[in-house]
Design a protein around this motif. Sequence first.
Motif, PDB file in Angstrom:
ATOM      1  N   ARG A  63       5.732 -10.687  -3.975  1.00  0.00           N
ATOM      2  CA  ARG A  63       5.864 -10.001  -2.790  1.00  0.00           C
ATOM      3  C   ARG A  63       7.191 -10.182  -1.900  1.00  0.00           C
ATOM      4  O   ARG A  63       7.429  -8.943  -1.307  1.00  0.00           O
ATOM      5  CB  ARG A  63       4.578 -10.503  -1.986  1.00  0.00           C
ATOM      6  N   TYR A 119       2.194   1.887   3.895  1.00  0.00           N
ATOM      7  CA  TYR A 119       0.831   1.835   2.904  1.00  0.00           C
ATOM      8  C   TYR A 119       0.997   1.032   1.906  1.00  0.00           C
ATOM      9  O   TYR A 119       0.167   0.150   1.369  1.00  0.00           O
ATOM     10  CB  TYR A 119       0.742   3.482   2.392  1.00  0.00           C
ATOM     11  N   LEU A 120       2.216   0.680   1.334  1.00  0.00           N
ATOM     12  CA  LEU A 120       2.478  -0.212   0.298  1.00  0.00           C
ATOM     13  C   LEU A 120       2.317  -1.538   0.660  1.00  0.00           C
ATOM     14  O   LEU A 120       1.801  -2.362   0.010  1.00  0.00           O
ATOM     15  CB  LEU A 120       4.099  -0.112  -0.115  1.00  0.00           C
ATOM     16  N   ALA A 122       0.246  -2.643   2.903  1.00  0.00           N
ATOM     17  CA  ALA A 122      -1.325  -2.672   3.451  1.00  0.00           C
ATOM     18  C   ALA A 122      -2.169  -2.719   1.977  1.00  0.00           C
ATOM     19  O   ALA A 122      -2.835  -3.490   1.938  1.00  0.00           O
ATOM     20  CB  ALA A 122      -1.614  -1.616   4.271  1.00  0.00           C
ATOM     21  N   GLN A 123      -1.831  -1.847   0.988  1.00  0.00           N
ATOM     22  CA  GLN A 123      -2.387  -1.648  -0.189  1.00  0.00           C
ATOM     23  C   GLN A 123      -1.763  -2.518  -1.508  1.00  0.00           C
ATOM     24  O   GLN A 123      -2.566  -2.386  -2.344  1.00  0.00           O
ATOM     25  CB  GLN A 123      -2.698  -0.083  -0.350  1.00  0.00           C
ATOM     26  N   LEU A 124      -0.669  -2.726  -1.465  1.00  0.00           N
ATOM     27  CA  LEU A 124       0.083  -3.381  -2.321  1.00  0.00           C
ATOM     28  C   LEU A 124       0.156  -2.250  -3.718  1.00  0.00           C
ATOM     29  O   LEU A 124       0.248  -2.792  -4.689  1.00  0.00           O
ATOM     30  CB  LEU A 124      -0.547  -4.525  -2.870  1.00  0.00           C
ATOM     31  N   GLN A 125       0.325  -1.081  -3.241  1.00  0.00           N
ATOM     32  CA  GLN A 125       0.523  -0.132  -4.240  1.00  0.00           C
ATOM     33  C   GLN A 125       1.088   1.109  -3.696  1.00  0.00           C
ATOM     34  O   GLN A 125       1.004   1.366  -2.393  1.00  0.00           O
ATOM     35  CB  GLN A 125      -0.683   0.661  -4.882  1.00  0.00           C
ATOM     36  N   VAL A 127       2.103   5.160  -2.730  1.00  0.00           N
ATOM     37  CA  VAL A 127       1.569   6.349  -2.676  1.00  0.00           C
ATOM     38  C   VAL A 127       2.037   7.262  -4.142  1.00  0.00           C
ATOM     39  O   VAL A 127       3.298   7.241  -4.238  1.00  0.00           O
ATOM     40  CB  VAL A 127       1.864   7.237  -1.379  1.00  0.00           C
ATOM     41  N   HIS A 130       5.662   9.400  -4.017  1.00  0.00           N
ATOM     42  CA  HIS A 130       6.097   9.164  -2.726  1.00  0.00           C
ATOM     43  C   HIS A 130       7.437   9.873  -2.609  1.00  0.00           C
ATOM     44  O   HIS A 130       7.885  10.451  -1.624  1.00  0.00           O
ATOM     45  CB  HIS A 130       5.925   7.780  -2.340  1.00  0.00           C
TER      46      HIS A 130
END
Length: 231
Positions: A63, A119-120, A122-125, A127, A130
């Motif tokens: 991470r 978003y990345l 928070a969701q670890l992926q 969009v 993007h």
Amino acid sequence: MTVYGNRHRSGLTPDIRNPQPKQDVMPRRMIAVVVGILFLVQMVTAMIGTSLIQAFVDGDTARAPMTIGLLFMMGSGLAVVGIGLLMYPVLKVVNQRLAIWYPILRIVEFIVSTAFGVYLLAQLQVVPNHLLWTYVPTGLGGLLLTYLLYVSRLVPRPIAVLGLLGYALVSLGVPLGLVGVLDTNKGAGLALLAPGGLFEVVCMPIWLIAKGFNPPTSEQQLIAPTLATTS
């Protein structure tokens, strides 16, 4: 001579003893140098950030590198906003109504990129597509910038034409990428972005740092105070 004298007495023409009653907050030469540096900063930081994020997408589950990549992307976005804000006082002399949209589009670009970064985290992926969605305000803002540069000759027209071509191709690449016709990360899709990259990394920053903006024409110098008083 009589008409000019009447206009002078009525206050419609700047005082010849003070042809530029309002001084810029930052000299144009300094603006050119800072904008040139910011073009380089935003591109280099975006390349580093994108590569770190792409490594995470490709399977590197660490991470920390991904977070560092997002910080680089944030730095790139701030540089983009800086370019827009610094260019506005230069571009408004050419066309104030169009010029205001350039910093707005650059701020929108930053907001879109930041939202994808949140978003990345928070969701670890990422969009889907993007980068393509980020290219929408990038292309529109770039077309606006290079059009104003072209009509004003603030930089040599070949540089402005290269930018127009580059941002037009970026804008074209968005729908083509969304429908799956090409991949802007490789092959023909990557080549589509090359003229815009050449404009942002080589031609525009080098010219601005080395030469600065060309002097405004006499017509632009007279139009600027009029626009300022009517806005």
